[in-house]
Design a protein around this motif. Sequence first.
Motif, short mmCIF file in Angstrom:
data_model
loop_
_atom_site.label_atom_id
_atom_site.label_comp_id
_atom_site.label_asym_id
_atom_site.label_seq_id
_atom_site.Cartn_x
_atom_site.Cartn_y
_atom_site.Cartn_z
N ASP A 39 0.85 -1.19 0.00
CA ASP A 39 0.00 0.00 0.00
C ASP A 39 0.89 1.24 0.00
OD1 ASP A 39 0.90 0.35 2.64
OD2 ASP A 39 -1.08 0.17 3.54
N THR A 82 -10.23 -11.64 -3.46
CA THR A 82 -10.59 -10.48 -2.64
C THR A 82 -11.67 -9.59 -3.24
OG1 THR A 82 -8.95 -9.01 -3.63
CG2 THR A 82 -8.21 -10.38 -1.76
N GLU A 114 -7.09 1.76 1.55
CA GLU A 114 -8.55 1.77 1.80
C GLU A 114 -9.31 0.76 0.95
OE1 GLU A 114 -8.04 5.05 -1.33
OE2 GLU A 114 -7.05 4.66 0.56
N LEU A 116 -9.13 -2.33 1.08
CA LEU A 116 -9.57 -3.46 1.91
C LEU A 116 -10.97 -3.25 2.49
CD1 LEU A 116 -6.56 -4.95 3.88
CD2 LEU A 116 -7.60 -5.67 1.75
N ALA A 117 -11.41 -2.01 2.57
CA ALA A 117 -12.77 -1.74 3.07
C ALA A 117 -13.80 -2.34 2.11
CB ALA A 117 -12.99 -0.24 3.23
N ARG A 118 -13.41 -2.54 0.85
CA ARG A 118 -14.32 -3.11 -0.16
C ARG A 118 -14.08 -4.60 -0.36
NH1 ARG A 118 -11.99 1.27 -2.48
NH2 ARG A 118 -10.91 0.03 -4.03
N ARG A 127 -9.28 -14.08 5.85
CA ARG A 127 -8.95 -12.71 6.26
C ARG A 127 -7.94 -12.11 5.31
NH1 ARG A 127 -7.09 -12.84 12.31
NH2 ARG A 127 -6.33 -10.78 11.84
N GLU A 129 -5.19 -8.65 5.52
CA GLU A 129 -4.69 -7.56 6.36
C GLU A 129 -3.41 -6.99 5.79
OE1 GLU A 129 -4.32 -8.13 10.60
OE2 GLU A 129 -5.96 -9.59 10.59
#
Length: 160
Positions: A39, A82, A114, A116-118, A127, A129
């Motif tokens: 990121d 994902t 951000e 990962l919010a979707r 998971r 992270e």
Amino acid sequence: MLRRLLAGLWRGAPRFVRRAGVWLTQPRFRVTAGAVVRDERGRVLLLRHVLRKGSGWGIPGGFLRAGEQPEEAVRREVREETGLELESVGLVFVRALGGVRQVEVIFRASMRAEALARLERSFEIDRAEWFAPAELPEGLSRDQRRIISRALDTSANPTE
């Protein structure tokens, strides 16, 4: 003399016979594509896989489909696992794993944090992270750690 005779027979054989001969005598390898995704803060995206042997944390990736290019495959795998899209993707290294007859194509990629919010849950992962390179999770294998370290070593990859 025998070598010349065999070479002549080989060259004169129909194409399908030569192809079958190559297919029967040459080794086969599975090909996978994986990505060390960062990121904007330099953190690494890890997925906790459910289906992989031993499960646990690892970089996103999977097997190439017939006729698929490695970059297309890694983008598809991230999307399937994902629901997210990679931004930039660059080749870092390729390695052959002899014990499992596999060739791995490893990329360095980027994605906004951000994203990962979707995240869309899939049956493949449990998971996802972001981890600082110095704070990778305990369950991450030594091999995955080496892949990440090598991909993040920009001195070994001056073109990126």
